[in-house]
Design an enzyme around this catalytic site. Structure first.
Site, short mmCIF file in Angstrom:
data_model
loop_
_atom_site.label_atom_id
_atom_site.label_comp_id
_atom_site.label_asym_id
_atom_site.label_seq_id
_atom_site.Cartn_x
_atom_site.Cartn_y
_atom_site.Cartn_z
N SER A 83 21.00 2.93 -33.86
CA SER A 83 20.47 4.19 -33.34
C SER A 83 19.05 4.00 -32.83
CB SER A 83 20.51 5.25 -34.45
OG SER A 83 19.67 6.32 -34.11
N SER A 84 18.90 4.08 -31.51
CA SER A 84 17.59 3.86 -30.90
C SER A 84 16.57 4.89 -31.40
CB SER A 84 17.74 3.95 -29.38
OG SER A 84 16.49 4.00 -28.77
N HIS A 129 25.58 6.94 -32.47
CA HIS A 129 25.26 5.70 -33.19
C HIS A 129 25.02 5.97 -34.67
CE1 HIS A 129 24.07 3.54 -29.24
NE2 HIS A 129 25.30 3.29 -29.58
N HIS A 164 26.39 8.79 -25.11
CA HIS A 164 25.39 7.99 -24.38
C HIS A 164 25.68 7.87 -22.89
CE1 HIS A 164 25.65 6.61 -28.61
NE2 HIS A 164 24.38 6.93 -28.53
N CYS A 221 14.13 13.14 -24.51
CA CYS A 221 14.67 14.48 -24.72
C CYS A 221 13.88 15.24 -25.79
CB CYS A 221 16.15 14.39 -25.09
SG CYS A 221 16.42 13.87 -26.77
N GLU A 234 23.25 3.76 -23.09
CA GLU A 234 22.73 4.79 -22.18
C GLU A 234 22.13 4.13 -20.94
OE1 GLU A 234 19.98 7.73 -23.85
OE2 GLU A 234 19.10 7.91 -21.85
N SER A 269 21.30 11.19 -34.84
CA SER A 269 22.74 10.95 -35.05
C SER A 269 23.11 10.87 -36.53
CB SER A 269 23.16 9.66 -34.33
OG SER A 269 22.25 8.62 -34.63
N CYS A 290 21.06 16.47 -33.33
CA CYS A 290 20.56 17.23 -32.17
C CYS A 290 21.76 17.92 -31.52
CB CYS A 290 19.92 16.26 -31.18
SG CYS A 290 21.12 15.03 -30.62
S1 SF4 Z 1 19.74 12.81 -25.21
FE1 SF4 Z 1 20.55 11.91 -27.10
S2 SF4 Z 1 19.07 12.44 -28.68
FE2 SF4 Z 1 18.65 13.76 -26.92
S3 SF4 Z 1 19.79 15.67 -27.27
FE3 SF4 Z 1 21.11 14.32 -26.08
S4 SF4 Z 1 22.31 13.17 -27.60
FE4 SF4 Z 1 20.57 14.07 -28.68
#
Ligand code: SF4
Length: 497
Positions: free
Chosen positions: A412-413, A231, A264, A384, A316, A456, A202
């Site tokens: 990795s959640s 992660h 995070h 997100c 996070e 990730s 992402c």
């Molecule tokens: S919150 Fe986490 S999964 Fe969502 S865009 Fe940001 S880094 Fe990526």
């Protein structure tokens, strides 16, 4: 399955199950016999071809009884033959307690002594034999595996009396390895592979990795990173190789050193500690996580209780919780939502971790709203765009798949949530760090395999997984795209050119 084994002793290592489902051709030693055997094999109706036997080590470190899976077969005067999927099989052997290596096998016309093997190692060979590269012609486009066990290590002469003992070890390893060939045979078929899109990196992960890369480039190694930058084991290992040092806490970092905070996010207490220690901080917190931190501060400053929906212990959540610990209550599930309390039920708000399952989170918010009608929250939940998009795509794919493989690490959640979402659609779903985690038994009866990857997980790992699946008899690859992503986040001032 068709199995080529040069010697009677080697063919005898194949157990009953392998023999019941295989046509075994004993080829005899050397290129001439291997050529003839390869031609005979062309007439055998078989879904896959295996070459088994012993080999000599070319590189130091290989011991008698180690297994070598040929990923490339070479011989003088011919183009190399690539053998995809060897890493998957090597991992299956390691799970059985064998020492398995993947590498180039060079086939030579005469027995090769240590000097020649050293020379071949210099050209990239891992092991040396006298047949495999010629026998490969017998596969003729069918799936191929070349499994050899080491009988001599790289420096031993052929007449060394210790070779007899090593030979016994090598054949014992071949016997232990043989059942994996049957697992491989059962997994052979042409399949449909459905790729979920979007998948993989992402914008927040892209940015965090780029920040560490730029810091290494601009300031030189080492660059310290608090916690895993994202992660994923592969990403972390790659950055470590390039000079990043990952630490759990700031007291492991020398005063004044360049320090990156992970995607995070961190709590204000961590920021204060970094300032106290004079660390040169670059913040790689994803802007979408920073937005949740800002909401936590705003809601708490207005006198609200903040119900923070997320997983206890996740970095996070630790960071967001730390913004207003006295005003924040962690809510992990519906049961928590059904029992949490607030000093003033009229002043309650909620926030969420960015990587939760969309459907489960809605249930938790509904439960809270049922108990606290005055509940307020962000304009939408904080899950997100990347998490939402990947879940939607994997859901579509899972509906049509027998098995779904999600590339991602256990830490990795968002990857774990993709597995759960796929399971809720009725598919068998597994999280794999890469293709070496795939158990052939999972996919043996799967005609359609869905593939996704957490935010990730690098896309190269998806390509490598698909190539390994395709090596089991071919694949019709389709992509299901449920959204297109073009978001990019600005880099922090500290690394901008
Ligand atoms: S919150 Fe986490 S999964 Fe969502 S865009 Fe940001 S880094 Fe990526």
């Amino acid at each position: 399955m068709l199995v080529y084994a040069p010697l009677r002793l080697e063919a005898a290592c194949l157990d009953g199950t392998v023999r019941r489902h295989a046509r075994v051709i004993r080829t005899g030693m050397g290129p001439g016999r291997a050529r003839v055997a390869a031609a005979r094999g062309l007439a055998v109706d078989a879904a896959g071809v295996a070459v088994v036997g012993v080999c000599a080590a070319a590189v130091p470190g290989l011991q008698a009884g180690d297994v070598v899976l040929g990923s490339e077969l070479r011989r003088a005067g011919a183009d190399p033959v690539r053998v995809p999927g060897s890493r998957m099989l090597a991992a299956a052997l390691r799970r059985r307690g064998l020492r398995a290596h993947v590498g180039t096998i060079e086939s030579v016309a005469d027995l090769a002594g240590p000097t020649e093997r050293r020379y071949l190692a210099g050209r990239g060979a891992t092991a040396v034999d006298m047949e495999s590269a010629w026998l490969a012609a017998g596969a003729d486009g069918r799936p191929l595996v070349v499994l050899r066990t080491v009988v001599e290590h790289s420096t031993r002469e052929l007449y060394d009396p210790r070779t007899a003992l090593a030979g016994a070890r090598s054949l014992a390893a071949l016997r232990r390895a043989a059942p994996v060939l049957d697992e491989w045979r059962r997994a052979l078929r042409r399949r449909r592979i459905m790729l979920a899109a979007p998948r993989s990196f992402c914008a927040g992960v892209d940015r965090a990795i780029e920040i560490v890369e730029l810091a290494l480039e601009q300031r030189g190694a080492p660059v310290y990173v608090r916690k895993q930058i994202v992660h994923n084991e592969h990403v972390v290992a790659d950055l470590e190789r390039r000079g990043a040092i990952f630490v759990d806490e700031l007291d492991e970092i020398p005063a004044g050193a360049t320090t990156v905070f992970s995607a995070h996010g961190v709590s204000p207490a961590v920021r204060a500690e970094a300032a106290e220690r004079g660390l040169d901080v670059i913040d790689a917190t994803c802007p979408l996580v920073s937005k949740v931190h800002a909401e936590a501060r705003r809601f708490a400053a207005a006198g609200n209780t903040v119900f923070l929906i997320g997983h206890s212990g996740h970095e996070e959540i630790e960071g967001t919780y730390g913004e207003a610990p006295d005003a924040t209550v962690l809510v992990e599930n519906v049961a928590d939502a059904a029992r949490v309390a607030a000093p003033d039920p009229e002043r309650v708000t909620f926030l969420t971790q960015t990587t939760l399952a969309v459907d489960e989170t809605e249930e938790i918010i509904d439960t809270l709203r049922g108990r606290f009608p005055a509940l307020r929250g962000p304009s939408s939940d904080d899950i997100c765009y990347a998490t939402t998009n990947r879940q939607k795509a994997v859901r579509e794919v899972a509906r049509e798949s027998d098995v779904v493989l999600v590339v991602g690490s256990r830490t990795s959640s968002n990857s774990l949530r993709l597995v759960e979402v796929a399971e809720r659609e009725g598919a068998r779903a597994y999280l794999v760090d890469d293709e070496t985690d795939v158990d052939l038994a999972w996919i043996a009866d799967a005609g359609t395999i869905g593939v996704s990857a957490g935010a990730s997980a690098p896309e190269e790992l998806v390509h490598s997984l698909v190539a390994s699946l395709a090596a089991l008899g071919g694949a019709d690859v389709e992509q299901t795209t449920t959204a297109t992503e073009s978001l990019r986040f600005k880099l922090p001032q500290e690394v901008r050119g």
